[in-house]
Motif scaffolding. Structure first.
Motif, PDB file in Angstrom:
ATOM      1  N   ALA A 212      32.774 -45.694  -3.692  1.00  0.00           N
ATOM      2  CA  ALA A 212      31.352 -45.407  -3.870  1.00  0.00           C
ATOM      3  C   ALA A 212      30.665 -46.551  -4.608  1.00  0.00           C
ATOM      4  N   ALA A 213      29.559 -47.030  -4.044  1.00  0.00           N
ATOM      5  CA  ALA A 213      28.763 -48.062  -4.703  1.00  0.00           C
ATOM      6  C   ALA A 213      27.558 -47.493  -5.419  1.00  0.00           C
ATOM      7  N   SER A 214      27.311 -46.201  -5.262  1.00  0.00           N
ATOM      8  CA  SER A 214      26.143 -45.585  -5.886  1.00  0.00           C
ATOM      9  C   SER A 214      26.532 -44.269  -6.539  1.00  0.00           C
ATOM     10  N   ASN A 215      25.666 -43.779  -7.402  1.00  0.00           N
ATOM     11  CA  ASN A 215      25.895 -42.473  -8.014  1.00  0.00           C
ATOM     12  C   ASN A 215      25.859 -41.367  -6.967  1.00  0.00           C
ATOM     13  N   ALA A 216      24.938 -41.477  -6.016  1.00  0.00           N
ATOM     14  CA  ALA A 216      24.774 -40.424  -5.012  1.00  0.00           C
ATOM     15  C   ALA A 216      26.013 -40.278  -4.140  1.00  0.00           C
ATOM     16  N   THR A 217      26.611 -41.403  -3.719  1.00  0.00           N
ATOM     17  CA  THR A 217      27.791 -41.293  -2.861  1.00  0.00           C
ATOM     18  C   THR A 217      29.024 -40.870  -3.656  1.00  0.00           C
ATOM     19  N   ALA A 218      29.049 -41.150  -4.950  1.00  0.00           N
ATOM     20  CA  ALA A 218      30.137 -40.635  -5.788  1.00  0.00           C
ATOM     21  C   ALA A 218      30.075 -39.110  -5.845  1.00  0.00           C
ATOM     22  N   ILE A 219      28.872 -38.578  -6.003  1.00  0.00           N
ATOM     23  CA  ILE A 219      28.695 -37.122  -6.011  1.00  0.00           C
ATOM     24  C   ILE A 219      29.075 -36.532  -4.656  1.00  0.00           C
ATOM     25  N   TRP A 220      28.673 -37.204  -3.579  1.00  0.00           N
ATOM     26  CA  TRP A 220      29.022 -36.757  -2.221  1.00  0.00           C
ATOM     27  C   TRP A 220      30.535 -36.726  -2.036  1.00  0.00           C
ATOM     28  N   ALA A 221      31.229 -37.730  -2.560  1.00  0.00           N
ATOM     29  CA  ALA A 221      32.687 -37.767  -2.461  1.00  0.00           C
ATOM     30  C   ALA A 221      33.311 -36.573  -3.172  1.00  0.00           C
TER      31      ALA A 221
ATOM     32  N   GLU B 185      31.919 -33.659  -3.777  1.00  0.00           N
ATOM     33  CA  GLU B 185      31.603 -32.441  -3.033  1.00  0.00           C
ATOM     34  C   GLU B 185      32.529 -32.251  -1.843  1.00  0.00           C
ATOM     35  N   ASN B 186      33.005 -33.366  -1.276  1.00  0.00           N
ATOM     36  CA  ASN B 186      33.878 -33.304  -0.108  1.00  0.00           C
ATOM     37  C   ASN B 186      35.360 -33.463  -0.459  1.00  0.00           C
ATOM     38  N   GLY B 187      35.684 -33.336  -1.730  1.00  0.00           N
ATOM     39  CA  GLY B 187      37.076 -33.291  -2.140  1.00  0.00           C
ATOM     40  C   GLY B 187      37.832 -34.582  -2.028  1.00  0.00           C
ATOM     41  N   MET B 188      37.142 -35.714  -2.188  1.00  0.00           N
ATOM     42  CA  MET B 188      37.813 -37.006  -2.192  1.00  0.00           C
ATOM     43  C   MET B 188      37.862 -37.566  -3.607  1.00  0.00           C
ATOM     44  N   HIS B 189      38.951 -38.260  -3.927  1.00  0.00           N
ATOM     45  CA  HIS B 189      39.026 -38.980  -5.188  1.00  0.00           C
ATOM     46  C   HIS B 189      38.040 -40.151  -5.153  1.00  0.00           C
ATOM     47  N   LEU B 190      37.798 -40.752  -6.308  1.00  0.00           N
ATOM     48  CA  LEU B 190      36.782 -41.796  -6.419  1.00  0.00           C
ATOM     49  C   LEU B 190      37.409 -43.153  -6.693  1.00  0.00           C
ATOM     50  N   GLN B 191      37.014 -44.140  -5.882  1.00  0.00           N
ATOM     51  CA  GLN B 191      37.310 -45.538  -6.170  1.00  0.00           C
ATOM     52  C   GLN B 191      35.994 -46.233  -6.494  1.00  0.00           C
ATOM     53  N   SER B 192      35.948 -46.884  -7.646  1.00  0.00           N
ATOM     54  CA  SER B 192      34.764 -47.646  -8.037  1.00  0.00           C
ATOM     55  C   SER B 192      35.211 -49.070  -8.330  1.00  0.00           C
ATOM     56  N   SER B 193      34.604 -50.026  -7.676  1.00  0.00           N
ATOM     57  CA  SER B 193      35.135 -51.383  -7.696  1.00  0.00           C
ATOM     58  C   SER B 193      34.475 -52.238  -8.761  1.00  0.00           C
ATOM     59  N   THR B 194      34.466 -53.532  -8.552  1.00  0.00           N
ATOM     60  CA  THR B 194      33.863 -54.450  -9.520  1.00  0.00           C
ATOM     61  C   THR B 194      32.395 -54.710  -9.216  1.00  0.00           C
ATOM     62  N   LEU B 195      31.814 -53.923  -8.310  1.00  0.00           N
ATOM     63  CA  LEU B 195      30.373 -53.987  -8.105  1.00  0.00           C
ATOM     64  C   LEU B 195      29.853 -52.599  -7.768  1.00  0.00           C
ATOM     65  N   LYS B 196      28.613 -52.360  -8.099  1.00  0.00           N
ATOM     66  CA  LYS B 196      27.918 -51.151  -7.691  1.00  0.00           C
ATOM     67  C   LYS B 196      26.428 -51.455  -7.623  1.00  0.00           C
ATOM     68  N   PHE B 197      25.684 -50.578  -6.989  1.00  0.00           N
ATOM     69  CA  PHE B 197      24.247 -50.760  -6.970  1.00  0.00           C
ATOM     70  C   PHE B 197      23.705 -50.660  -8.396  1.00  0.00           C
ATOM     71  N   ASP B 198      22.779 -51.536  -8.702  1.00  0.00           N
ATOM     72  CA  ASP B 198      22.150 -51.510 -10.028  1.00  0.00           C
ATOM     73  C   ASP B 198      21.114 -50.392 -10.046  1.00  0.00           C
ATOM     74  N   GLU B 199      21.410 -49.327 -10.781  1.00  0.00           N
ATOM     75  CA  GLU B 199      20.539 -48.155 -10.747  1.00  0.00           C
ATOM     76  C   GLU B 199      19.712 -47.966 -12.020  1.00  0.00           C
TER      77      GLU B 199
ATOM     78  N   ALA C 183      30.354 -33.165 -10.589  1.00  0.00           N
ATOM     79  CA  ALA C 183      30.214 -32.639  -9.233  1.00  0.00           C
ATOM     80  C   ALA C 183      31.526 -32.051  -8.728  1.00  0.00           C
ATOM     81  N   TRP C 184      32.637 -32.673  -9.093  1.00  0.00           N
ATOM     82  CA  TRP C 184      33.957 -32.144  -8.699  1.00  0.00           C
ATOM     83  C   TRP C 184      34.168 -30.756  -9.311  1.00  0.00           C
ATOM     84  N   LYS C 185      33.865 -30.653 -10.578  1.00  0.00           N
ATOM     85  CA  LYS C 185      34.023 -29.363 -11.259  1.00  0.00           C
ATOM     86  C   LYS C 185      33.108 -28.308 -10.647  1.00  0.00           C
ATOM     87  N   LYS C 186      31.884 -28.698 -10.354  1.00  0.00           N
ATOM     88  CA  LYS C 186      30.921 -27.763  -9.769  1.00  0.00           C
ATOM     89  C   LYS C 186      31.366 -27.313  -8.389  1.00  0.00           C
TER      90      LYS C 186
END
Length: 340
Positions: A187-196, A198-212, A231-234
């Motif tokens: 995930a490069a953004s907060n929104a796609t991390a939340i989407w991940a 919600e869909n039961g996927m673990h999270l990989q966050s790299s050495t870049l992300k969108f500047d939010e 979001a995972w807990k929810k």
């Protein structure tokens, strides 16, 4: 306590300074590196996937070969660009590789990164549906892949098959039980991390992300991870979420290390644009003597939030030197940070 793995981009070029001058060099050394990494106690061997570049691409032959030659280490990707994939064919390839490794695959997937060529997925025979963009296509394929990994029948059997069919609808084979729960989303953004989440996927966050929000990289990444965990807990999943972060970390313990990385430790986060209109923040590299390195890494909020750290490696410098780099982290840095 954290799992520690390496992440290789798998570069090669006909350069006299490189140990990997051909694709064959890179593939064979990647296998040797994973075997040696397991021997020194590393937890994971992960590989980047890039198309149309002199870098590792199709991951499943490599992951299968590593799985056959190792017995403990996690084997994964960071990440597979789903825009290029046939989800059901990928279910077959991933199932086979996971069975060969006896359940050690940890597959990172994503909508993909900036391309070497314009709309490269078109050359592979794919294009977004009407009203969708390539990111939509990548996420849809990801969901189709997850659905296929469940192992549920969906295809109408031929009444006159070459071989007898089991009763009911058919699934793609081979099926590897449990692999669905070992899929990660880059995930490069907060929104796609939340989407991940919600869909039961673990999270990989790299050495870049969108500047939010303009904050330092590690702070933004830590915020992303916290949103993911919430979001995972929810979502009410009945298993633990996992989170990995990637870092370029080099412990300088000899003159060769100083020659290669002595000038990288004074860097800072940087900003730029990916795909022209998306402002991104890029995390700095860490390179210093172990004591200084420990002090700097202790301030990295995102590493504190993650359970897995993937160390990016300069694969072109060869297996022996990369094992030296990884061993230096395990010996001189990880214990002091309570990673081990």
């Amino acid at each position: 306590m954290k799992k520690i793995g390496f992440l290789s981009f798998g570069h090669w070029a006909n350069n006299p300074a490189y140990k990997t001058r051909t694709a064959g060099d890179t593939l064979l050394q990647s296998i040797d590196l994973a075997v040696a990494a397991e021997e020194i106690g590393l937890d994971g061997a992960y590989f980047r996937v890039h198309h149309f570049a002199q870098q590792l691409a199709s991951p499943f032959p490599l992951l299968s070969a590593i799985g056959a030659k190792t017995s403990k280490i996690e084997i994964g990707t960071g990440v597979i660009d789903m825009r290029y994939e046939n989800p059901l064919y990928m279910v077959e390839d991933a199932g086979a590789a996971d069975l060969i490794s006896e359940g050690r695959l940890q597959l990172g997937i994503s909508r993909g990164s900036p391309e070497q060529v314009i709309d490269g997925w078109n050359y592979f025979g794919y294009q977004p549906a009407e009203g969708e963009n390539d990111a939509d296509m990548g996420r849809k394929k990801a969901l189709d892949f997850l659905e296929g990994l469940k192992g549920e029948g969906f295809a109408e059997p031929n009444p006159y098959p070459m071989f007898p069919n089991p009763p009911g609808l058919l699934r793609v084979e081979p099926h590897s039980e449990g692999l669905r729960e070992r899929i990660w989303w880059g995930a490069a953004s907060n929104a796609t991390a939340i989407w991940a989440a919600e869909n039961g996927m673990h999270l990989q966050s790299s050495t870049l992300k969108f500047d939010e929000n303009g904050k330092p990289f590690h702070v933004q990444q830590a915020e992303q991870i916290r949103l993911y965990k919430e979001a995972w807990k929810k979502a009410g999943h009945d298993r633990e979420a996992r989170v990995s972060v990637s870092r370029s970390i080099f412990a300088i313990v000899n003159e060769q290390d100083r020659y290669y990385f002595g000038g990288q430790g004074k860097g800072a986060d940087s900003f730029g644009y990916i795909e022209q209109d998306k402002r991104a923040i890029f995390g700095k590299s860490y390179a210093a003597e172990p004591d200084k390195l420990i002090e700097e890494l202790a301030q990295d909020e995102a590493i504190q939030e993650a359970d897995t750290v993937l160390l990016t490696i300069p694969n072109t410098l060869g297996v022996d030197y990369n094992i030296h780099l990884l061993s230096s982290i395990l010996e001189h840095v990880a214990p002091a940070l309570n990673w081990r």
